[in-house]
Design a protein around this motif. Structure first.
Motif, PDB file in Angstrom:
ATOM      1  N   TYR A 166       0.744  -1.162  -0.022  1.00  0.00           N
ATOM      2  CA  TYR A 166      -0.063   0.224  -0.018  1.00  0.00           C
ATOM      3  C   TYR A 166       0.668   1.298   0.006  1.00  0.00           C
ATOM      4  CZ  TYR A 166       0.777  -0.615   4.911  1.00  0.00           C
ATOM      5  OH  TYR A 166       1.567  -0.981   6.030  1.00  0.00           O
ATOM      6  N   GLU A 219       5.796  -9.884  10.409  1.00  0.00           N
ATOM      7  CA  GLU A 219       4.678 -10.266   9.318  1.00  0.00           C
ATOM      8  C   GLU A 219       4.661 -11.706   9.167  1.00  0.00           C
ATOM      9  OE1 GLU A 219       2.127  -8.942   6.071  1.00  0.00           O
ATOM     10  OE2 GLU A 219       2.813  -8.069   7.660  1.00  0.00           O
ATOM     11  N   LYS A 233      -1.956 -10.669   8.710  1.00  0.00           N
ATOM     12  CA  LYS A 233      -0.916  -9.908   7.697  1.00  0.00           C
ATOM     13  C   LYS A 233      -0.989  -8.399   8.029  1.00  0.00           C
ATOM     14  CE  LYS A 233       1.007 -13.141   5.267  1.00  0.00           C
ATOM     15  NZ  LYS A 233       2.452 -13.547   5.795  1.00  0.00           N
ATOM     16  N   THR A 236       0.384  -6.027   6.429  1.00  0.00           N
ATOM     17  CA  THR A 236       0.249  -5.358   5.219  1.00  0.00           C
ATOM     18  C   THR A 236      -1.314  -5.259   4.670  1.00  0.00           C
ATOM     19  OG1 THR A 236       1.052  -7.220   3.879  1.00  0.00           O
ATOM     20  CG2 THR A 236       2.676  -5.469   4.481  1.00  0.00           C
ATOM     21  N   ASN A 237      -2.000  -6.341   5.082  1.00  0.00           N
ATOM     22  CA  ASN A 237      -3.447  -6.349   4.691  1.00  0.00           C
ATOM     23  C   ASN A 237      -4.234  -5.626   5.856  1.00  0.00           C
ATOM     24  OD1 ASN A 237      -2.915  -8.227   2.570  1.00  0.00           O
ATOM     25  ND2 ASN A 237      -3.295  -9.995   3.740  1.00  0.00           N
ATOM     26  N   GLU A 238      -3.922  -5.591   6.642  1.00  0.00           N
ATOM     27  CA  GLU A 238      -4.741  -4.952   7.963  1.00  0.00           C
ATOM     28  C   GLU A 238      -4.802  -3.453   7.951  1.00  0.00           C
ATOM     29  OE1 GLU A 238      -6.866  -6.344   9.664  1.00  0.00           O
ATOM     30  OE2 GLU A 238      -6.208  -8.054   8.648  1.00  0.00           O
ATOM     31  N   LYS A 254      -6.983  -1.725   5.440  1.00  0.00           N
ATOM     32  CA  LYS A 254      -8.418  -1.957   5.880  1.00  0.00           C
ATOM     33  C   LYS A 254      -8.837  -1.137   6.894  1.00  0.00           C
ATOM     34  CE  LYS A 254      -8.115  -6.853   6.004  1.00  0.00           C
ATOM     35  NZ  LYS A 254      -8.637  -8.022   6.458  1.00  0.00           N
TER      36      LYS A 254
END
Length: 145
Positions: free
Chosen positions: A35, A106, A112, A114-116, A119
């Motif tokens: 991101y 990670e 994760k 990098t996913n959270e 969001k």
């Protein structure tokens, strides 16, 4: 007065090396995340969109923690270096260690990072910030050893 000019020139020389090292460290972290931190933070002023607002907060926390953690490492490298080359070497080692430990973080978390963050999981952003700062303290003390 002559001694002061020597101190000022050393200050400027170390600043000239440490600020780019900090920039390289920040760029390295921004390159490994899928991101765009500054975009998420910039989009966070849309208070009508709670997700964008939360994503901005999460990104600001995690990026701020990384900057502070890197700064701690570089401050220790500046303080303990015997010359500019020593500073550069230890600064690069510290940046590399921070990045490797981010990947380890990670890997071991049940989520994760990098996913959270995109969001809007602010809790993950805060945890990431504290972890980056803690790692920075630890690495800074290792440089001094």
């Amino acid at each position: 007065m002559g001694g002061q000019w020597s101190n000022i020139s050393n200050f400027l020389l170390y600043l000239e090396v440490s600020l780019p090292l900090l920039g390289i460290g920040i760029a390295a972290f921004m390159a490994i995340t899928p991101y765009k931190e500054f975009q998420l933070i910039g989009d966070g002023d849309e208070i009508n969109d709670p997700r964008k607002f939360a994503s901005a907060q999460a990104a600001a926390y995690t990026l701020g923690g990384k900057v502070l953690g890197l700064s701690l490492v570089l401050a220790s490298a500046v303080f303990h270096s015997v010359n500019i080359i020593d500073l550069t070497i230890w600064g690069c080692i510290g940046i590399g260690a921070q990045v490797i430990l981010f990947y380890l973080y990670e890997l071991v978390t049940p989520f994760k990072v990098t996913n959270e963050i995109p969001k809007g999981n602010v809790s993950v952003g805060i945890l990431s910030a504290f972890l980056s700062i803690s790692i920075g303290f630890l690495l800074a003390s290792l440089i001094s050893y």
